[in-house]
Every structure is written in C-alpha cells, then in structure tokens.
Design a protein around this motif. Sequence first.
Motif, PDB file in Angstrom:
ATOM      1  N   LEU A   7       3.032  63.953  40.127  1.00  0.00           N
ATOM      2  CA  LEU A   7       3.400  64.364  41.477  1.00  0.00           C
ATOM      3  C   LEU A   7       4.779  63.822  41.834  1.00  0.00           C
ATOM      4  N   GLU A   9       7.647  62.168  44.064  1.00  0.00           N
ATOM      5  CA  GLU A   9       7.681  61.106  45.067  1.00  0.00           C
ATOM      6  C   GLU A   9       8.349  61.666  46.322  1.00  0.00           C
ATOM      7  N   ILE A  10       7.773  61.376  47.481  1.00  0.00           N
ATOM      8  CA  ILE A  10       8.326  61.828  48.756  1.00  0.00           C
ATOM      9  C   ILE A  10       8.904  60.617  49.482  1.00  0.00           C
ATOM     10  N   ILE A  48       3.698  67.805  52.697  1.00  0.00           N
ATOM     11  CA  ILE A  48       3.791  66.742  51.695  1.00  0.00           C
ATOM     12  C   ILE A  48       2.989  67.066  50.428  1.00  0.00           C
ATOM     13  N   GLN A  52       4.855  67.589  46.896  1.00  0.00           N
ATOM     14  CA  GLN A  52       4.519  66.702  45.785  1.00  0.00           C
ATOM     15  C   GLN A  52       4.176  67.514  44.535  1.00  0.00           C
ATOM     16  N   SER A  53       3.439  68.581  44.709  1.00  0.00           N
ATOM     17  CA  SER A  53       3.024  69.401  43.570  1.00  0.00           C
ATOM     18  C   SER A  53       4.101  70.374  43.115  1.00  0.00           C
ATOM     19  N   PRO A  55       7.877  70.535  44.027  1.00  0.00           N
ATOM     20  CA  PRO A  55       9.041  70.050  44.770  1.00  0.00           C
ATOM     21  C   PRO A  55      10.189  71.056  44.897  1.00  0.00           C
ATOM     22  N   ASN A 109      12.477  63.997  40.123  1.00  0.00           N
ATOM     23  CA  ASN A 109      11.111  64.177  40.600  1.00  0.00           C
ATOM     24  C   ASN A 109      10.913  63.500  41.962  1.00  0.00           C
ATOM     25  N   THR A 110      11.998  63.434  42.752  1.00  0.00           N
ATOM     26  CA  THR A 110      11.934  62.800  44.060  1.00  0.00           C
ATOM     27  C   THR A 110      12.426  63.762  45.133  1.00  0.00           C
TER      28      THR A 110
END
Length: 139
Positions: A7, A9-10, A48, A52-53, A55, A109-110
Amino acid sequence: MNDERRLAEILFTEGFVDRLASIERYWSRVGFPHGFDRLLDAIENNAIPLLQSFPAMGRRFVGALTEACESRLVNDVLPAITRIDGPAQGELREYVLDDHVLLYLLTGNTVHLLSIRYDRQPSFDFHLLNSPEAEYSTG
C-alpha cells in the motif's frame, strides 16, 4: 487487490492540514459542523483507502500550468512543503472527492496530500499551499 502489492504511504502536509482547519472554520461559521464531519469521513473512508491501493488514480494536474511551471512547482516549491530532500521526482495529481478536489504529489510509493479545495473554487492557490491564510470558500 493483489496481496503482494504494498500500500502507498499517505502523508499530510501542513498546507493540507491548514486547509482542513479552514474548512472546519467555515462549516462552524455557517452553523453546520456536520458538513465538515462528512468531508472527514469521505477522506478517511474513501479517498485514503483508494489512494493507498491506487496512488496514480488521480488525473495528472495540468490546470493552467505550462509544463515549465509544473516542473518548477514540482522541483522547487513542493520539496520545501513536503520536506523531500532534493528535487521531487514525482507527479502532481488531483483526485475528485464528492464536492472537493484533493491536490497531491505522487513520489514513488508515497502520496503527499498538498491541498484541498471546493470543486467550484477556480483553482488552487499555490502561493498559499503551506500557509494558514488560505481561507476556504464555497463559491
């Protein structure tokens, strides 16, 4: 979703949190705090988990920005806001959530949530992204 996929990162930037505070003040001022509660619920339970899934699901933000302006914003302005060291190698994106638009920077991935605006506001105020002076308006 593939169980092997990590997932995203948020991260909430100060500018995003300040905008939420401005929205909360607006709903309190008009006597309908439930409006703000609904927005928080939509962010927490819809935006969110989806970001996350997936982005990159938001559309690329081009707005009225030329490629050069977007490049300057991503490489010069956003690193200071998001606390990223060096140039932000990412994509500026926007995600429509009910009556609001979330502006975010996707780096690897953020997801860096930068700002939120009512969908009828004409644009994001980039000079106010990291400023509490950015007042919320619904029209």
